[in-house]
Structure formats: C-alpha cells, structure tokens
Design a protein around this motif. Structure first.
Motif, PDB file in Angstrom:
ATOM      1  N   TRP A   1       0.859  -1.180   0.000  1.00 25.87           N
ATOM      2  CA  TRP A   1       0.000   0.000   0.000  1.00 25.87           C
ATOM      3  C   TRP A   1       0.901   1.239   0.000  1.00 25.87           C
ATOM      4  CZ3 TRP A   1      -5.287   0.166   2.730  1.00 25.87           C
ATOM      5  CH2 TRP A   1      -5.927  -1.073   2.676  1.00 25.87           C
ATOM      6  N   ASN A   2       0.352   2.364  -0.421  1.00 20.88           N
ATOM      7  CA  ASN A   2       1.052   3.635  -0.267  1.00 20.88           C
ATOM      8  C   ASN A   2       0.884   4.124   1.173  1.00 20.88           C
ATOM      9  OD1 ASN A   2       1.847   3.843  -3.038  1.00 20.88           O
ATOM     10  ND2 ASN A   2      -0.243   4.483  -3.537  1.00 20.88           N
ATOM     11  N   TYR A   3       1.879   4.854   1.669  1.00 17.41           N
ATOM     12  CA  TYR A   3       1.778   5.376   3.032  1.00 17.41           C
ATOM     13  C   TYR A   3       2.398   6.765   3.120  1.00 17.41           C
ATOM     14  CZ  TYR A   3       6.696   5.254   4.364  1.00 17.41           C
ATOM     15  OH  TYR A   3       8.036   5.529   4.468  1.00 17.41           O
TER      16      TYR A   3
ATOM     17  N   GLU B   1       4.778   8.922   0.684  1.00 16.51           N
ATOM     18  CA  GLU B   1       6.220   8.827   0.864  1.00 16.51           C
ATOM     19  C   GLU B   1       6.814   7.567   0.249  1.00 16.51           C
ATOM     20  OE1 GLU B   1       7.248   9.294   4.985  1.00 16.51           O
ATOM     21  OE2 GLU B   1       5.664  10.773   5.300  1.00 16.51           O
ATOM     22  N   GLY B   2       6.000   6.539   0.117  1.00 14.82           N
ATOM     23  CA  GLY B   2       6.506   5.280  -0.399  1.00 14.82           C
ATOM     24  C   GLY B   2       5.492   4.180  -0.199  1.00 14.82           C
ATOM     25  N   GLU B   3       5.972   2.942  -0.185  1.00 14.46           N
ATOM     26  CA  GLU B   3       5.091   1.782  -0.032  1.00 14.46           C
ATOM     27  C   GLU B   3       5.381   1.067   1.278  1.00 14.46           C
ATOM     28  OE1 GLU B   3       3.979   0.257  -4.467  1.00 14.46           O
ATOM     29  OE2 GLU B   3       5.982  -0.288  -3.723  1.00 14.46           O
ATOM     30  N   ILE B   4       4.317   0.523   1.858  1.00 14.26           N
ATOM     31  CA  ILE B   4       4.401  -0.241   3.095  1.00 14.26           C
ATOM     32  C   ILE B   4       3.718  -1.582   2.869  1.00 14.26           C
ATOM     33  CG2 ILE B   4       2.280   0.834   3.986  1.00 14.26           C
ATOM     34  CD1 ILE B   4       3.456   0.566   6.805  1.00 14.26           C
ATOM     35  N   LEU B   5       4.291  -2.632   3.439  1.00 13.34           N
ATOM     36  CA  LEU B   5       3.710  -3.957   3.265  1.00 13.34           C
ATOM     37  C   LEU B   5       2.675  -4.203   4.349  1.00 13.34           C
ATOM     38  CD1 LEU B   5       3.825  -6.450   1.448  1.00 13.34           C
ATOM     39  CD2 LEU B   5       5.482  -7.443   3.045  1.00 13.34           C
ATOM     40  N   VAL B   6       1.422  -4.237   3.960  1.00 13.11           N
ATOM     41  CA  VAL B   6       0.299  -4.506   4.856  1.00 13.11           C
ATOM     42  C   VAL B   6       0.111  -6.017   4.942  1.00 13.11           C
ATOM     43  CG1 VAL B   6      -2.226  -4.252   5.051  1.00 13.11           C
ATOM     44  CG2 VAL B   6      -0.813  -2.286   4.387  1.00 13.11           C
ATOM     45  N   PRO B   7      -0.071  -6.580   6.156  1.00 12.76           N
ATOM     46  CA  PRO B   7      -0.462  -5.927   7.398  1.00 12.76           C
ATOM     47  C   PRO B   7       0.629  -5.905   8.468  1.00 12.76           C
ATOM     48  CG  PRO B   7      -1.155  -8.197   7.504  1.00 12.76           C
ATOM     49  CD  PRO B   7      -0.306  -8.050   6.280  1.00 12.76           C
TER      50      PRO B   7
ATOM     51  N   GLY C   1       8.820  -2.926   5.691  1.00  7.06           N
ATOM     52  CA  GLY C   1       9.686  -2.287   4.714  1.00  7.06           C
ATOM     53  C   GLY C   1       9.967  -0.832   5.033  1.00  7.06           C
ATOM     54  N   VAL C   2       9.459  -0.350   6.159  1.00  8.54           N
ATOM     55  CA  VAL C   2       9.593   1.065   6.529  1.00  8.54           C
ATOM     56  C   VAL C   2      10.394   1.210   7.820  1.00  8.54           C
ATOM     57  CG1 VAL C   2       8.362   3.201   7.055  1.00  8.54           C
ATOM     58  CG2 VAL C   2       7.395   1.577   5.402  1.00  8.54           C
TER      59      VAL C   2
ATOM     60  N   ASN D   1       1.723  12.795  15.222  1.00 12.31           N
ATOM     61  CA  ASN D   1       1.580  12.504  13.797  1.00 12.31           C
ATOM     62  C   ASN D   1       0.455  11.511  13.551  1.00 12.31           C
ATOM     63  OD1 ASN D   1       3.868  14.075  12.840  1.00 12.31           O
ATOM     64  ND2 ASN D   1       5.169  12.504  13.768  1.00 12.31           N
ATOM     65  N   GLU D   2       0.059  11.405  12.303  1.00 13.26           N
ATOM     66  CA  GLU D   2      -0.923  10.415  11.858  1.00 13.26           C
ATOM     67  C   GLU D   2      -0.344   9.654  10.679  1.00 13.26           C
ATOM     68  OE1 GLU D   2      -5.099  12.681  13.076  1.00 13.26           O
ATOM     69  OE2 GLU D   2      -4.118  13.164  11.176  1.00 13.26           O
ATOM     70  N   LEU D   3      -0.692   8.389  10.624  1.00  3.42           N
ATOM     71  CA  LEU D   3      -0.224   7.501   9.561  1.00  3.42           C
ATOM     72  C   LEU D   3      -1.346   7.300   8.549  1.00  3.42           C
ATOM     73  CD1 LEU D   3       1.708   5.412   8.289  1.00  3.42           C
ATOM     74  CD2 LEU D   3       0.904   3.763  10.012  1.00  3.42           C
ATOM     75  N   TRP D   4      -1.054   7.580   7.290  1.00  2.40           N
ATOM     76  CA  TRP D   4      -2.049   7.444   6.215  1.00  2.40           C
ATOM     77  C   TRP D   4      -1.686   6.274   5.307  1.00  2.40           C
ATOM     78  CZ3 TRP D   4      -6.310  10.793   5.365  1.00  2.40           C
ATOM     79  CH2 TRP D   4      -6.377  11.905   6.209  1.00  2.40           C
ATOM     80  N   TYR D   5      -2.723   5.518   4.912  1.00  6.15           N
ATOM     81  CA  TYR D   5      -2.573   4.424   3.954  1.00  6.15           C
ATOM     82  C   TYR D   5      -3.477   4.682   2.758  1.00  6.15           C
ATOM     83  CZ  TYR D   5      -0.844   1.471   7.890  1.00  6.15           C
ATOM     84  OH  TYR D   5      -0.174   0.941   8.956  1.00  6.15           O
ATOM     85  N   GLN D   6      -3.073   4.160   1.581  1.00  2.00           N
ATOM     86  CA  GLN D   6      -3.927   4.253   0.396  1.00  2.00           C
ATOM     87  C   GLN D   6      -3.713   3.020  -0.470  1.00  2.00           C
ATOM     88  OE1 GLN D   6      -2.770   4.830  -3.037  1.00  2.00           O
ATOM     89  NE2 GLN D   6      -4.879   4.677  -3.792  1.00  2.00           N
ATOM     90  N   GLN D   7      -4.823   2.504  -1.002  1.00  2.00           N
ATOM     91  CA  GLN D   7      -4.762   1.339  -1.887  1.00  2.00           C
ATOM     92  C   GLN D   7      -5.946   1.361  -2.832  1.00  2.00           C
ATOM     93  OE1 GLN D   7      -3.360  -0.696  -3.748  1.00  2.00           O
ATOM     94  NE2 GLN D   7      -2.551  -2.218  -2.303  1.00  2.00           N
ATOM     95  N   GLU D   8      -5.814   0.690  -3.979  1.00  3.12           N
ATOM     96  CA  GLU D   8      -6.908   0.525  -4.937  1.00  3.12           C
ATOM     97  C   GLU D   8      -7.329  -0.939  -4.980  1.00  3.12           C
ATOM     98  OE1 GLU D   8      -5.493   2.021  -8.674  1.00  3.12           O
ATOM     99  OE2 GLU D   8      -6.146   4.083  -8.237  1.00  3.12           O
TER     100      GLU D   8
END
Length: 340
Positions: A62-64, A78-84, A93-94, A102-109
């Motif tokens: 996912w993007n994060y 900022e990059g990609e993170i391996l969920v979960p 990977g981060v 701070n808050e952590l944001w995720y995005q996926q399609e």
C-alpha cells in the motif's frame, strides 16, 4: 503469442514488486522473514470461526505517508508499506516511528469482482492500532477505536464500477495515550517493547446477501451435553429461521433449529468427544439462515465440547479444572519481541 506476452508481463510485474520491497533494518530476523511473498501476504482465511467461500485479500503493498496530526489527506505519499505489518516492524519495509503528534495514512486501490454484483460488500480489518478512520472513494465509511479487535464496514454505497480507492488514517499515541497497549512504549528498553502502530492484521473484502449472519456465539455445556449457538443477523424477522448442523467429517451427528431470534440449542450425542490437550477434537458447525424455504446465508464454523472451571480441594486450595477434572499446568514462559 498474446498469452506468452501476458505471462511475461505478469512475471515482470511480480519481479518488480518483489524488488521494490525489502525488510527494513539489519537486526536479527526470524525464518519467516525470508518466506514473505509480497503478492500473497498472509493468504490464510482471516476469520475461520465464521467462514464463507467468497472473499478477497487486500494485503500487500500500500502507499503510506506520515503527516502532522490534524492535516488533510496527503496529496502524495512517501513510499510503499507492506500490509499488514506495523510500520515500526522490519517486514513493513519502513521501520519508522509515528508518535502522538503525527498520523499515519494508507492508500490502496481494489476492484470488486463482477460476480458480487447483487451482494453487499463488507470491508474488514483484522486489527488496527489504535484509532482508525476509513474512506472509500472519498466517502467516509467508518471509524474504529481499539488496537486489538477486528471491525468491518458496509461499503456498498460508496463503491463505483472499476477501480475503487480506500484510504485509512491512523493515530496511535501508545504510552502517551490512555488505551490498552500491553508493554508498548515510545522509548523501549529493558522489558518494554516498541509500538505496533497502524494496520497489523489482514485487510479483506467479503460479499454478503442483503440479510446475513453478522456474528456467531457458540457455547458448549459439558454437564448438559449441549451446544448453544446464537446467530446475530443484520435484520430480524419472524419469518427467519436459523438451522445448525454439527458434523464429524461429512456426517451430521446433531442438528437443531430456532425462530424468533432465539438461541439454537443442539443436543449432542451421548458418546460426545470432549476436547483436551491430549485429544483436541473439534466439531465442524454449519449455520444456515432461512426465510421460509429460501436460504439467505450460510457460514461454516467449528466448536469444542469442553468446560473450564475452578474448585477448592480438601485443603482449600483453588484448582483449575478441565471437563470437571483437575488440570495441572506446568511450562516455561517463552516471551520475545522480534524486530520483523
């Protein structure tokens, strides 16, 4: 020729995804770190206590982005993170900290399969630590607070044809907040552990009918030789009926039904097999929701016939019992917190 080209493209895409992700950091890792497949992360069915045949795993890259708390959704990531895997872990990977400011944001399609067309679609999270807000296609679908429990949202009304976009915002103050956190602290040393922020259990989609089974509570009673099943449904009607079948292999050994939202009490056979560490026998359980002669929903589950209790012996000492017999527990505490 077209088939070969398609295969080579898929192979190249798989190679690129694998090449882009690597465990972060250089600390000691368990053997499972080398077995991670970014295209098939934790493929096991995530809810065996209530299983349906259709589901879609959203684990993977996912993007994060990490942003100051209170800011709007990031315009870029900022990059990609391996969920979960938690963002502090190596397998994400981060391996970065978030903190209360701070808050952590995720995005996926994702794309919903066409065969789910006449169903409701649920978005499930196995666990997110700690406070999660979720949007689908810029529509707020829900919020959940609590780092250890699964939750889901009906996202049907927010879906569009083709690709859909899911965004998750997470805030986790760890030991600077008031939530249950175990031994997680922002400055770990000695016996204390690093935080586990964000998505840390499987994310998945599930199609369900308009009226469906939301939850099951299965309670064995060894003394009465019964198994009681409470099936909570999305809607309640006097025409609905819940049927429970207990199976051993393919053979039905007991069954019962109920209406009017009553628990289903199944009388088990006289030669019932009790669960114990020496013989951990599980029965398969099938639960079907009917409306008249029409089957609305069906889930598969399992159950153990066992009883935990305590009693005082002839010296007044409290003893733990399993199936009405004293159970002596003896074993070491093997406890660790691995970076991956």
């Amino acid at each position: 020729m077209r088939t070969i080209v398609t295969f080579l493209f898929a192979l190249l895409l798989t190679f690129n995804l694998t090449a882009q992700w690597q465990p972060a950091g250089d600390k000691i890792k368990t053997k499972w770190a080398s077995e991670i497949d970014v295209n098939n992360v934790l493929p096991e069915y995530p809810r065996p206590i209530m299983e349906r045949t259709e589901w879609q795993n959203l684990n993977g890259l996912w993007n994060y982005a990490i942003q100051p708390a209170g800011k709007q959704k990031p315009t870029s990531f900022e990059g990609e993170i391996l969920v979960p895997f938690a963002i502090e872990s190596s397998l994400s990977g981060v391996q970065e900290r978030v903190g209360k400011n701070n808050e952590l944001w995720y995005q996926q399609e994702f794309t919903v399969p066409g065969k789910w067309k006449n169903n409701r679609v649920l978005l499930h999270f196995g666990a997110v630590d700690w406070k999660a807000d979720v949007w689908v296609n810029d529509v707020k679908v829900g919020q959940h607070t609590g780092g250890y429990t699964p939750f889901s949202f009906d996202i049907t009304s927010a879906l569009v044809n083709g690709k859909n976009n899911v965004v998750v915002k997470v805030w986790d103050p760890t030991d600077e907040g008031f939530q249950p956190r175990g031994k997680q602290v922002n400055r770990p040393e000695g016996i204390w552990y690093t935080p586990v922020s964000g998505i840390w259990q499987t994310v998945w989609l599930e199609p369900v009918p308009e009226t469906y089974i939301e939850d099951l509570k299965i309670t064995p009673d060894v003394d009465q030789n019964t198994l009681t099943v409470i099936a909570r449904t999305s809607t309640v009607s006097s025409t609905q009926k819940v049927e429970v079948k207990v199976k051993e292999g393919d053979r039905v050994i007991a069954s019962a039904q109920s209406i009017n939202n009553q628990p289903v009490q199944v009388i088990m056979p006289e030669n019932v097999k009790l669960w114990s560490p020496a013989s951990p026998h599980l029965y398969d359980v099938e639960v079907v929701l009917w409306n008249g002669s029409k089957q609305l929903d069906k889930v598969d589950s399992y159950a153990a016939m066992r009883k935990y209790s305590v009693r005082r012996d002839d010296k007044g000492i409290v003893r733990l019992q399993l199936n009405n017999s004293d159970l002596f527990q003896f074993g070491p505490l093997d406890q660790g917190w691995w970076p991956d």
